[in-house]
Design a protein around this motif. Structure first.
Motif: not given
Length: 275
Positions: A54-57, A69-77
């Motif tokens: 459930p990490f990246a798919y 994916i969600a963590l990448i998006q949170a960092i980007d924000k």
């Protein structure tokens, strides 16, 4: 009726007003231009997985999802000076892309090891515990070290830290055990253990919990054979400002509980490092 002097004075006042207005417009225009150039957004290509639940798919609609994916998006924000652009692939290709410079940063539960430290930069904030345990069926017995796995058959996923650890022991202890290598899904790993294709699975507690929860494998494990966490990883030539900014964003997301929430949502438990 105005005399000639009054008309002349009024004309000059009008001209002065127009000149001031023109100067103001020019200054505003230049200031706006300067501000725009100083806040230019830099695009960063970030590698992650396309089939690593459930990490990246990719979900059924083809949308990238998962904890990483969600963590990448949170960092980007948190970093308006950067725009993250995802490059999704299998794990070996993710490593190759980062090393070649096709991507600048990568996140897919990546652990540190000696080889990777030579080729890449790592972030300073870990976000998932990846202590390696040797999972087995109860009938195989509890293993507390690679030495305990003598004569057994292990499964490792290509290019993972578990593969590196398994091979490092074999290098010093030739033929201690045999190894099955691949890029199996969790379901395939469960099938492999149940069918005795292999009987030892070096993995973190999360993966073992998942197998036991979803596939009723009833795996057991002993002491960790290696202590590790997952970190963001960067190309060796990555801008230090980017690495520093990501580290700061990660610290904030860990402190405010965001990473814990993502772990509970996607991994069904708190696997966030305490340090």
């Amino acid at each position: 009726m105005q005399n000639k002097a009054s008309r002349s004075k009024g004309l000059w006042i009008g001209i002065i007003v127009v000149v001031i207005a023109v100067i103001a417009v020019v200054l505003l225009h230049n200031n706006g231009k300067s501000s725009g150039s100083s806040s230019k957004v830099q695009t960063i290509k970030v590698g992650s997985g396309n089939d690593a639940q459930p990490f990246a798919y990719l979900d059924k609609s083809g949308k990238p999802v998962g904890m990483d994916i969600a963590l990448i998006q949170a960092i980007d924000k948190k970093l308006p000076q950067y725009k993250f652009k995802l490059t999704l692939s299998d794990f070996p290709t993710l490593i190759t892309n980062l090393k070649s410079g096709k991507t600048t940063m990568a996140m897919e539960q990546i652990e540190q090891n000696t080889e990777r430290k030579q080729d890449f930069k790592f972030g300073s904030v870990g976000y998932t515990v990846w202590d390696t345990l040797l999972a087995t069926k109860k009938s195989t017995g509890v293993l507390n070290s690679f030495a305990d796995a003598k004569g057994k058959k292990l499964y490792v996923t290509n290019s993972t830290n578990q593969a590196t650890l398994t091979d490092a022991y074999l290098k010093k202890n030739a033929n201690a055990y045999s190894v099955v290598r691949g890029t199996y899904t969790m379901e395939q790993i469960a099938q492999g253990i149940n069918s005795n294709q292999f009987n030892v699975y070096p993995a973190p507690k999360y993966s073992i919990d998942l197998l036991n929860r979803q596939f009723k494998t009833n795996l057991v494990y002993g002491k960790a054979v290696n202590h590790s966490n997952a970190y963001p990883m960067f190309n060796k030539k990555a801008d230090p400002k980017l690495v520093k900014a990501v580290n700061k964003a990660m610290e904030e997301l860990k402190k405010d509980g965001t990473i814990k929430k993502l772990s509970n949502k996607w991994l069904k438990g708190d696997y966030v490092p305490k340090d």
